[in-house]
Write a protein that holds these residues in place. Structure first.
Motif, PDB file in Angstrom:
ATOM      1  N   ASN A 245      47.974  24.480  34.243  1.00  0.00           N
ATOM      2  CA  ASN A 245      48.189  24.745  35.665  1.00  0.00           C
ATOM      3  C   ASN A 245      49.634  25.136  35.970  1.00  0.00           C
ATOM      4  O   ASN A 245      49.867  26.030  36.776  1.00  0.00           O
ATOM      5  CB  ASN A 245      47.789  23.516  36.491  1.00  0.00           C
ATOM      6  CG  ASN A 245      46.285  23.287  36.477  1.00  0.00           C
ATOM      7  OD1 ASN A 245      45.526  24.023  37.078  1.00  0.00           O
ATOM      8  ND2 ASN A 245      45.861  22.260  35.763  1.00  0.00           N
TER       9      ASN A 245
ATOM     10  N   THR B 272      45.392  37.471  40.497  1.00  0.00           N
ATOM     11  CA  THR B 272      44.711  36.215  40.833  1.00  0.00           C
ATOM     12  C   THR B 272      43.366  36.110  40.139  1.00  0.00           C
ATOM     13  O   THR B 272      42.984  35.045  39.655  1.00  0.00           O
ATOM     14  CB  THR B 272      44.531  36.106  42.358  1.00  0.00           C
ATOM     15  OG1 THR B 272      45.820  36.149  42.990  1.00  0.00           O
ATOM     16  CG2 THR B 272      43.846  34.797  42.723  1.00  0.00           C
TER      17      THR B 272
ATOM     18  N   GLN C  11      42.096  33.190  37.650  1.00  0.00           N
ATOM     19  CA  GLN C  11      40.865  32.436  37.881  1.00  0.00           C
ATOM     20  C   GLN C  11      40.009  32.382  36.615  1.00  0.00           C
ATOM     21  O   GLN C  11      39.442  31.352  36.284  1.00  0.00           O
ATOM     22  CB  GLN C  11      40.074  33.070  39.022  1.00  0.00           C
ATOM     23  CG  GLN C  11      40.707  32.883  40.397  1.00  0.00           C
ATOM     24  CD  GLN C  11      40.031  33.754  41.440  1.00  0.00           C
ATOM     25  OE1 GLN C  11      40.351  34.922  41.597  1.00  0.00           O
ATOM     26  NE2 GLN C  11      39.071  33.190  42.137  1.00  0.00           N
TER      27      GLN C  11
ATOM     28  N   GLY D 141      40.994  23.449  43.024  1.00  0.00           N
ATOM     29  CA  GLY D 141      41.656  24.360  43.948  1.00  0.00           C
ATOM     30  C   GLY D 141      43.101  23.975  44.195  1.00  0.00           C
ATOM     31  O   GLY D 141      44.001  24.823  44.191  1.00  0.00           O
TER      32      GLY D 141
ATOM     33  N   PHE E 214      45.144  24.733  41.208  1.00  0.00           N
ATOM     34  CA  PHE E 214      45.297  26.172  41.018  1.00  0.00           C
ATOM     35  C   PHE E 214      46.424  26.729  41.889  1.00  0.00           C
ATOM     36  O   PHE E 214      47.228  27.548  41.443  1.00  0.00           O
ATOM     37  CB  PHE E 214      43.983  26.879  41.352  1.00  0.00           C
ATOM     38  CG  PHE E 214      43.986  28.361  41.074  1.00  0.00           C
ATOM     39  CD1 PHE E 214      43.790  28.839  39.785  1.00  0.00           C
ATOM     40  CD2 PHE E 214      44.193  29.277  42.093  1.00  0.00           C
ATOM     41  CE1 PHE E 214      43.799  30.205  39.520  1.00  0.00           C
ATOM     42  CE2 PHE E 214      44.200  30.636  41.843  1.00  0.00           C
ATOM     43  CZ  PHE E 214      44.003  31.105  40.546  1.00  0.00           C
ATOM     44  N   VAL E 215      46.512  26.272  43.139  1.00  0.00           N
ATOM     45  CA  VAL E 215      47.494  26.847  44.062  1.00  0.00           C
ATOM     46  C   VAL E 215      48.820  26.091  44.069  1.00  0.00           C
ATOM     47  O   VAL E 215      49.868  26.687  44.328  1.00  0.00           O
ATOM     48  CB  VAL E 215      46.928  26.912  45.507  1.00  0.00           C
ATOM     49  CG1 VAL E 215      45.657  27.729  45.553  1.00  0.00           C
ATOM     50  CG2 VAL E 215      46.678  25.515  46.067  1.00  0.00           C
TER      51      VAL E 215
ATOM     52  N   ALA F 126      37.879  26.627  41.110  1.00  0.00           N
ATOM     53  CA  ALA F 126      38.918  27.595  40.776  1.00  0.00           C
ATOM     54  C   ALA F 126      38.509  29.002  41.190  1.00  0.00           C
ATOM     55  O   ALA F 126      39.337  29.791  41.659  1.00  0.00           O
ATOM     56  CB  ALA F 126      39.206  27.551  39.273  1.00  0.00           C
TER      57      ALA F 126
ATOM     58  N   GLY G 115      40.182  30.069  44.599  1.00  0.00           N
ATOM     59  CA  GLY G 115      41.126  31.088  44.154  1.00  0.00           C
ATOM     60  C   GLY G 115      40.876  32.428  44.831  1.00  0.00           C
ATOM     61  O   GLY G 115      41.816  33.148  45.181  1.00  0.00           O
TER      62      GLY G 115
ATOM     63  N   SER H  80      43.402  34.553  47.245  1.00  0.00           N
ATOM     64  CA  SER H  80      43.693  35.969  47.050  1.00  0.00           C
ATOM     65  C   SER H  80      43.422  36.773  48.312  1.00  0.00           C
ATOM     66  O   SER H  80      44.205  37.652  48.687  1.00  0.00           O
ATOM     67  CB  SER H  80      42.852  36.503  45.885  1.00  0.00           C
ATOM     68  OG  SER H  80      43.081  37.874  45.685  1.00  0.00           O
TER      69      SER H  80
ATOM     70  N   THR I 178      43.082  27.949  51.752  1.00  0.00           N
ATOM     71  CA  THR I 178      42.459  27.238  50.636  1.00  0.00           C
ATOM     72  C   THR I 178      42.399  25.741  50.902  1.00  0.00           C
ATOM     73  O   THR I 178      41.374  25.086  50.676  1.00  0.00           O
ATOM     74  CB  THR I 178      43.238  27.509  49.339  1.00  0.00           C
ATOM     75  OG1 THR I 178      43.269  28.918  49.092  1.00  0.00           O
ATOM     76  CG2 THR I 178      42.611  26.808  48.159  1.00  0.00           C
TER      77      THR I 178
END
Length: 509
Positions: free
Chosen positions: A30, A44, A48, A280, A283-284, A407, A411, A415, A469
């Motif tokens: 990550n 992105t 993903q 999520g 991921f961000v 994800a 994701g 995006s 998100t």
């Protein structure tokens, strides 16, 4: 059993080492996502797939890998998984494109699918009942240790070496575990294990991959594209066919009767939705720290520790709350806590620095820590001892599938929010398309053109996408809390299988 003697603990050491490698790899990745975006020119959607390919393959192969090991030999299957994980790690350090890394991650996911269930099976075969608690405690400790160490070790490696170093660490660890496994682990198999349901495996895997593919590609092509809706329709048809096939086959891949139990489903659904939202956040979050706040990979990893710390602290509290209030209330409370934290994150990100981010990440971790143990208690408490192995495999599989979709879907939302708000007016077409590809592309173009306006716009656009998100994740967690209340029986209800134990009592036993 006694002929193994003290070798049992060497076997445990080998199993713990490889589990630690697998858990470190998952969390370390990550903090590498911003680096991969910049150095591999990964948008992105590519990021993903780098996350989802490993998780989805590992999830769909988890149950059949366990069945293959039971039928054809646990040692062979485990060592085969180790070899694939090692080969994937080597490949990951050598590739120079997103497609190559996705291929390597897929190979690692196949290996991981064999490692996790077969290592547990070997542990139960090698250790007598009186020694299993100590062995299981070491096993569980290794998985928890990977949570805080992964981001820190991954960040340190990225600060000092090239991006492939986060995968290089797997190579010596996997090689040592492979040698120890060859020498120390005894072969074992089940005389009654059924033949794996390969038709069900193909239908379920194909359907899930098609749905994830369509979700990720939607941002580039839109819902009107046959390459999106056609693939997703095919995926849905494959999953329906899987359910029909599973109802008819003698030895199905998944026993669908498990889902008819309210306690099992009531624990499974919130845990899966929590994993969806957590993937999520993971991921961000690192991308926000590095691209917007300007931290390095190590700093990004350290900044994730409040989330993990909150999770570890609340997981201890969760058992006490389940005992006093029941799993139903504990899960719902955890979902609402996590939802509130994500709403706070969405409303305080822009220009707020790290202090408020650390606060909402801590609270989110507390919500996760309340939910997950209570959900597992509720689900596993519905199972008889004979079905505990199958039930736990289904739990892990469905949760990992939820993570892959988290994800992919969140994701894609990130995006969409970014692409809709980044200002590329006046840029050459090629530069504009690169800037729209993700915050990494926007920052790279801004640096190359010395464009402070684009730099500010890319960061603001990413923050907007992250807010969307987090709000979506908050809605998911609120739904998880509601579903826990609806699905789970009231406190004091006994095990529907007739064991006469509450869900907490069974899980604690």
């Amino acid at each position: 059993m006694t002929s193994l003697g003290s070798r049992r603990w060497w076997v445990l050491g080998a199993l713990v080492v490889i589990l630690l490698a697998v858990s470190l790899d998952l969390t370390a990745l990550n903090v590498a996502l911003p680096t991969l975006a910049a150095q591999l020119d990964a948008g992105t959607s590519a990021l993903q797939w780098i996350v989802a390919s490993y998780t989805l393959v590992s999830a769909t192969l988890l149950i059949p890998a366990g069945l293959i090991g039971d039928r054809y030999g646990r040692k062979k299957t485990l060592l085969g998984g180790l070899a694939l994980f090692l080969a994937g790690s080597v490949l990951a350090t050598l590739v120079s494109s997103p497609a190559g890394l996705i291929t390597a991650r897929t190979l690692m996911g196949v290996g991981s699918a064999a490692i996790t269930p077969l290592a547990m099976s070997v542990l139960l075969v090698v250790f007598p009942p009186e020694e299993r608690p100590k062995a299981l405690a070491a096993w569980t400790g290794a998985s928890f240790l990977g949570l805080p160490l992964g981001p820190i070790i991954g960040g340190w490696l990225l600060d000092h070496f090239w991006w492939g170093s986060i995968f290089f660490i797997n190579i010596p660890v996997s090689a040592v575990a492979l040698v120890l496994g060859l020498v120390l682990i005894p072969e074992s198999r089940s005389a009654t294990a059924p033949r794996p349901d390969f038709a069900g495996l193909l239908l379920s895997t194909g359907g899930l991959i098609a749905l994830v593919y369509g979700t990720i590609q939607e941002e580039d092509y839109g819902w009107s594209s046959p390459g999106v809706w056609g693939v997703m329709t095919a995926g849905a048809v494959a999953l329906v066919a899987f359910v029909v096939w599973t109802r008819r086959v003698r030895h199905p891949l998944i026993d669908l009767r498990l889902f008819a139990d309210r306690s099992f489903t009531g624990g499974l659904v919130p845990a899966t939705l929590m994993t969806f939202a957590m993937f999520g956040v993971l991921f961000v979050g690192p991308q926000y720290f590095q691209a917007v706040l300007g931290t390095g990979p190590l700093g990004s990893g350290v900044r994730l520790l409040p989330l993990i710390g909150g999770l570890l602290v609340a997981s201890r509290l969760s058992a006490l709350l389940v005992k006093r209030l029941g799993a139903r209330v504990t899960i719902a409370a955890g979902g609402l806590v996590m939802a509130g934290a994500m709403v706070a994150g969405a409303t305080t990100n822009a220009g707020s620095g790290y202090g408020l981010a650390a606060a909402w990440l801590t609270v989110a971790g507390l919500g996760m820590g309340l939910m997950l143990p209570a959900s597992m208690t509720a689900a596993m408490g519905a199972l008889s001892a004979e079905r505990a192995g199958v039930g736990s495999a289904v739990l892990m599989t469905v949760r990992l599938v939820g993570g892959a979709f988290g994800a992919a879907i969140l994701g894609s939302l990130l995006s969409a929010g970014y692409r809709g708000h980044v200002d590329v007016a006046g840029l050459p077409p090629a530069a504009a398309e690169a800037a729209r590809g993700g915050v990494g592309g926007g920052l790279a173009v801004a640096g190359r053109l010395h464009d402070p306006h684009l730099l500010h716009s890319a960061r603001a656009a990413f923050t907007h996408g992250m807010d969307l998100t987090l709000l979506a994740g908050a809605g998911i967690m609120a739904a998880a809390a509601v579903l826990a209340v609806i699905l789970l029986p009231r406190r004091g209800a006994t095990d529907p299988l007739g064991n006469g134990q509450s869900t907490h009592e069974y899980a604690s036993a």
